[in-house]
Design a protein around this motif. Structure first.
Motif, PDB file in Angstrom:
ATOM      1  N   VAL A 126       6.473   4.367   1.096  1.00  0.00           N
ATOM      2  CA  VAL A 126       6.862   5.588   1.783  1.00  0.00           C
ATOM      3  C   VAL A 126       8.004   5.285   2.733  1.00  0.00           C
ATOM      4  O   VAL A 126       8.317   4.122   2.986  1.00  0.00           O
ATOM      5  N   PRO A 127       8.679   6.302   3.275  1.00  0.00           N
ATOM      6  CA  PRO A 127       9.821   6.080   4.154  1.00  0.00           C
ATOM      7  C   PRO A 127       9.505   5.145   5.322  1.00  0.00           C
ATOM      8  O   PRO A 127       8.359   4.952   5.683  1.00  0.00           O
ATOM      9  N   GLU A 128      10.564   4.584   5.907  1.00  0.00           N
ATOM     10  CA  GLU A 128      10.486   3.689   7.060  1.00  0.00           C
ATOM     11  C   GLU A 128       9.824   2.363   6.704  1.00  0.00           C
ATOM     12  O   GLU A 128       9.280   1.692   7.568  1.00  0.00           O
ATOM     13  N   SER A 129       9.897   1.964   5.460  1.00  0.00           N
ATOM     14  CA  SER A 129       9.340   0.683   5.025  1.00  0.00           C
ATOM     15  C   SER A 129       7.852   0.559   5.327  1.00  0.00           C
ATOM     16  O   SER A 129       7.361  -0.526   5.583  1.00  0.00           O
ATOM     17  N   ILE A 130       7.158   1.669   5.332  1.00  0.00           N
ATOM     18  CA  ILE A 130       5.712   1.663   5.524  1.00  0.00           C
ATOM     19  C   ILE A 130       5.070   1.697   4.142  1.00  0.00           C
ATOM     20  O   ILE A 130       5.439   2.482   3.284  1.00  0.00           O
ATOM     21  N   ARG A 131       4.118   0.792   3.944  1.00  0.00           N
ATOM     22  CA  ARG A 131       3.385   0.710   2.682  1.00  0.00           C
ATOM     23  C   ARG A 131       1.988   1.258   2.933  1.00  0.00           C
ATOM     24  O   ARG A 131       1.316   0.842   3.870  1.00  0.00           O
ATOM     25  N   VAL A 132       1.568   2.216   2.106  1.00  0.00           N
ATOM     26  CA  VAL A 132       0.254   2.828   2.255  1.00  0.00           C
ATOM     27  C   VAL A 132      -0.636   2.338   1.119  1.00  0.00           C
ATOM     28  O   VAL A 132      -0.279   2.460  -0.051  1.00  0.00           O
ATOM     29  N   LYS A 189      -0.631   2.763  19.032  1.00  0.00           N
ATOM     30  CA  LYS A 189       0.212   3.457  19.998  1.00  0.00           C
ATOM     31  C   LYS A 189       1.702   3.140  19.838  1.00  0.00           C
ATOM     32  O   LYS A 189       2.535   4.039  19.865  1.00  0.00           O
ATOM     33  N   VAL A 190       2.053   1.885  19.662  1.00  0.00           N
ATOM     34  CA  VAL A 190       3.470   1.510  19.579  1.00  0.00           C
ATOM     35  C   VAL A 190       4.123   1.985  18.287  1.00  0.00           C
ATOM     36  O   VAL A 190       5.351   1.962  18.176  1.00  0.00           O
ATOM     37  N   TRP A 191       3.342   2.443  17.314  1.00  0.00           N
ATOM     38  CA  TRP A 191       3.867   2.904  16.035  1.00  0.00           C
ATOM     39  C   TRP A 191       3.880   4.418  15.910  1.00  0.00           C
ATOM     40  O   TRP A 191       4.322   4.955  14.896  1.00  0.00           O
ATOM     41  N   ARG A 192       3.399   5.128  16.917  1.00  0.00           N
ATOM     42  CA  ARG A 192       3.357   6.593  16.846  1.00  0.00           C
ATOM     43  C   ARG A 192       4.766   7.183  16.913  1.00  0.00           C
ATOM     44  O   ARG A 192       5.682   6.560  17.435  1.00  0.00           O
ATOM     45  N   GLY A 193       4.898   8.388  16.399  1.00  0.00           N
ATOM     46  CA  GLY A 193       6.184   9.072  16.412  1.00  0.00           C
ATOM     47  C   GLY A 193       7.099   8.677  15.266  1.00  0.00           C
ATOM     48  O   GLY A 193       8.271   9.030  15.254  1.00  0.00           O
ATOM     49  N   ARG A 194       6.584   7.946  14.293  1.00  0.00           N
ATOM     50  CA  ARG A 194       7.378   7.492  13.149  1.00  0.00           C
ATOM     51  C   ARG A 194       6.892   8.107  11.833  1.00  0.00           C
ATOM     52  O   ARG A 194       7.178   7.585  10.767  1.00  0.00           O
ATOM     53  N   ARG A 195       6.103   9.171  11.933  1.00  0.00           N
ATOM     54  CA  ARG A 195       5.591   9.911  10.768  1.00  0.00           C
ATOM     55  C   ARG A 195       4.566   9.116   9.946  1.00  0.00           C
ATOM     56  O   ARG A 195       4.277   9.460   8.804  1.00  0.00           O
ATOM     57  N   GLU A 245       6.636  -3.198   7.501  1.00  0.00           N
ATOM     58  CA  GLU A 245       7.399  -4.031   6.575  1.00  0.00           C
ATOM     59  C   GLU A 245       6.979  -5.504   6.636  1.00  0.00           C
ATOM     60  O   GLU A 245       7.006  -6.212   5.639  1.00  0.00           O
ATOM     61  N   ASP A 246       6.540  -5.953   7.834  1.00  0.00           N
ATOM     62  CA  ASP A 246       6.126  -7.353   7.976  1.00  0.00           C
ATOM     63  C   ASP A 246       4.647  -7.580   7.666  1.00  0.00           C
ATOM     64  O   ASP A 246       4.112  -8.660   7.879  1.00  0.00           O
ATOM     65  N   GLY A 247       3.969  -6.552   7.152  1.00  0.00           N
ATOM     66  CA  GLY A 247       2.578  -6.704   6.731  1.00  0.00           C
ATOM     67  C   GLY A 247       1.539  -6.396   7.775  1.00  0.00           C
ATOM     68  O   GLY A 247       0.343  -6.545   7.519  1.00  0.00           O
ATOM     69  N   GLN A 248       1.940  -5.938   8.963  1.00  0.00           N
ATOM     70  CA  GLN A 248       0.981  -5.597  10.012  1.00  0.00           C
ATOM     71  C   GLN A 248       0.337  -4.249   9.703  1.00  0.00           C
ATOM     72  O   GLN A 248       1.029  -3.292   9.359  1.00  0.00           O
ATOM     73  N   SER A 249      -0.995  -4.176   9.824  1.00  0.00           N
ATOM     74  CA  SER A 249      -1.661  -2.887   9.650  1.00  0.00           C
ATOM     75  C   SER A 249      -1.409  -2.056  10.910  1.00  0.00           C
ATOM     76  O   SER A 249      -1.625  -2.520  12.022  1.00  0.00           O
ATOM     77  N   VAL A 250      -0.918  -0.818  10.709  1.00  0.00           N
ATOM     78  CA  VAL A 250      -0.480   0.004  11.841  1.00  0.00           C
ATOM     79  C   VAL A 250      -1.168   1.365  11.902  1.00  0.00           C
ATOM     80  O   VAL A 250      -1.071   2.063  12.904  1.00  0.00           O
ATOM     81  N   GLY A 251      -1.849   1.767  10.827  1.00  0.00           N
ATOM     82  CA  GLY A 251      -2.520   3.059  10.805  1.00  0.00           C
ATOM     83  C   GLY A 251      -3.590   3.098   9.745  1.00  0.00           C
ATOM     84  O   GLY A 251      -3.584   2.299   8.806  1.00  0.00           O
TER      85      GLY A 251
END
Length: 147
Positions: free
Chosen positions: A6-12, A82-88, A59-65
């Motif tokens: 998905v956008p912003e190099s986020i992998r779901v 918290k630090v990842w909010r606002g990025r959809r 992108e670096d493999g950290q789970s963020v959501g």
């Protein structure tokens, strides 16, 4: 597990609790127990074992959501660090959960939204049902989306 880019190099990633627990639990702990002061005994429940889970990775493999879908179509435990909010990222998690519900043949989804997040869910087509109620010391409202 199935992966979606998905956008912003986020992998779901979509999977079952056994696959997602290690990466989902620290997020849920930080957001619900530490940040929002939800008692641990309310945050963890028997439904994790039967739910479809989603974990979003940077992108670096950290789970963020993370989030989950119960067999009855109830979405819950949606959380983004918290630090990842606002990025959809929350939207991407919700879209993955709703896609899973459609693939499972569910007629729609429902959730118990924290009241402050009501507009987030309304923007995705959810409609509020009923009044505000307290859950774990936080104002909530029931919301539903019919496919």
């Amino acid at each position: 597990m199935k992966e979606n880019l998905v956008p912003e190099s986020i992998r779901v990633v979509v999977g079952v609790w056994q696959q997602c627990r290690q990466d989902a639990m620290p997020i849920r702990h930080d957001v619900f127990i530490v940040e929002q002061h939800v008692p641990p005994e309310l945050e963890l429940d028997k439904f994790d074992a039967v739910a479809t889970h989603v974990v979003a990775y940077s992108e670096d493999g950290q789970s963020v959501g993370t989030g989950r879908l119960l067999p009855d179509g109830h979405i819950g435990r949606v959380a983004v660090l918290k630090v990842w909010r606002g990025r959809r990222i929350g939207r991407q998690i919700m879209q993955a959960l709703m896609q899973q519900a459609r693939q499972q043949g569910l007629p729609g989804v429902e959730l118990s939204a924290q009241y402050h997040a009501r507009s987030f869910y309304e923007d995705m087509g959810f409609q509020a049902e009923g009044g505000i109620y307290m859950e774990a010391g936080i104002e909530h409202i029931a919301m539903r989306l019919v496919f």
